[in-house]
Design an enzyme around this catalytic site. Structure first.
Site, PDB file in Angstrom:
ATOM      1  CB  SER A   1      -8.525   0.052  -2.425  1.00 37.06           C
ATOM      2  OG  SER A   1      -7.196  -0.094  -2.855  1.00 37.06           O
TER       3      SER A   1
ATOM      4  CE  LYS B   1      -5.378  -0.487   0.720  1.00 38.46           C
ATOM      5  NZ  LYS B   1      -5.621  -0.166  -0.681  1.00 38.46           N
TER       6      LYS B   1
ATOM      7  CB  SER C   1      -6.325   3.922  -0.751  1.00 40.49           C
ATOM      8  OG  SER C   1      -6.788   2.617  -1.025  1.00 40.49           O
TER       9      SER C   1
END
Length: 380
Positions: free
Chosen positions: A54, A57, A114
């Site tokens: 993640s 991102k 997230s």
């Protein structure tokens, strides 16, 4: 119990110094940089291409911040949750297909929880489609000179060819925090997302350091079975901002320990000397045909030097090279350059601009100036 253990871990890691060789014990890859200069303070396998989970991102958020800055979208604009976004697996905030949220709410859902579903909402709102947004991500990666990065999706779930490196993540993080707005989001530890059915979802930051390590205000965690535990962290201490990245950690505790170790090393070993404060006049410039004939000249952004603590004091000097300028002139327009010397050695050259906008003088003002020169002989 987890909070107690986490606090103890951070406190234990803060005690005493540590040599560079001992900084990272468990990660597959790691790096520590100082944000204002980009200087690398520590690295270990920093160019190895690994699954970023993640932390992907960070690029999703960078493109979002850039779209906001360009005026393409606003924080209070409503964005639609598509069926595709609502169907996302992995980490999510359970957005309902067909519902609308403000961009502000969706950014929080990405930064704090997230949310993969929230990341897709951002991609579709800014790129028109996830596929187009991924192309935008890869184009931006090339522009930033990232050599080990290729994106396949916008959220970071494992996929063939979806890779980055610690060095590239640090560069992305450095670019993202130039948009200081992001730190207002990434530093939030907990907040409720109000759902459209009247319920609320409690979001707790996946980056626990924003609560348990004073000074840390971002940036993004990551975890998948393939990537392991990852974290790009940032914080500011006595005017110095650090960015650390660890990838491929075997567990959350190891991820925390290695990150804290990196940040402690940077804090205890380096400091920032401010040579010139942002917006401080470094001289004046003559402006032909201006409402004002002189204006202060400034550098946009602090001029700094990264030094090792206990290093001998350096000598800082600079000289100003100005262009010939005619009104109108706007703040931000380059009107010359500042050459900065450290110990009499030229180290950097920076553009300078005017402190305030200067409009072109009126015909009447120009006439009065000419008349004054004729009568008094004094040239303005």
């Amino acid at each position: 119990m987890k909070k107690v253990l986490f606090s103890f871990l951070c406190m234990f890691s803060l005690v005493g110094g540590v040599s560079a060789a001992e900084l990272v014990e468990n990660a597959k890859s790691a790096i520590l940089i100082e944000a204002s200069t980009g200087e690398v303070l520590y690295e270990m396998n920093a160019d190895e291409a690994l699954a970023p989970a993640s932390m992907t991102k960070i690029m999703t958020l960078l493109l979002t911040m850039e779209a906001i800055e360009k005026g393409q979208i606003g924080l209070q604009d409503n964005v639609l949750v598509s069926e595709k976004a609502a169907s996302m697996g992995g980490s999510q905030v359970f957005l309902e297909a067909g519902s609308q949220y403000t961009l502000d709410e969706i950014i929080k859902a990405v930064c704090i929880a997230s949310g993969n579903d929230a990341a897709v909402v951002l991609a579709e709102a800014i790129g028109g489609s996830v596929e187009n947004f991924v192309d935008m991500m890869n184009k931006r990666a090339k522009e930033l000179g990232l050599t080990s990065t290729h994106f396949v999706n916008v959220y970071g779930l494992d996929a063939d060819g979806h890779l980055s490196s610690a060095r590239d993540m640090a560069k992305m993080g450095r670019e993202l925090i130039k948009h200081e707005l992001i730190l207002q989001y990434s530093s939030i530890y907990e907040e409720y997302l109000k759902k459209k059915d009247g319920s609320s979802l409690w979001m707790v930051n996946t980056n626990k350091l924003v609560r348990f390590y004073q000074g840390v205000d971002g940036l993004k965690t990551g975890y998948t079975g393939n990537a392991g535990y990852c974290l790009t962290a940032t914080g500011k201490w006595k005017g110095m901002r650090l960015i650390s990245v660890v990838m491929g950690e075997p567990g959350q505790d190891e991820r925390t320990k290695d990150t804290v170790s990196l940040l402690n090393f940077g804090k205890s070993s380096y400091k920032i000397n401010t040579i010139l404060d942002s917006g401080k006049s470094v001289g004046t410039i003559d402006i032909d045909l201006g409402e004002k004939l002189k204006e202060d000249v400034v550098v946009e952004g602090d001029v700094t030097d990264l030094v090792k603590i206990n290093e001998e004091e350096k000598k800082y000097t600079y000289d100003l090279q100005l262009d010939k300028v005619r009104a109108p002139v706007k703040k931000g327009d380059k009107v010359g350059e500042l050459r900065v010397y450290i110990d009499d050695k030229l180290t950097t050259t920076l553009p300078v601009t005017v402190l305030h906008d200067v409009k072109k003088c009126s015909i009447w003002t120009a006439f009065k100036r000419i008349f004054s020169v004729i009568v008094t002989g004094v040239k303005f």
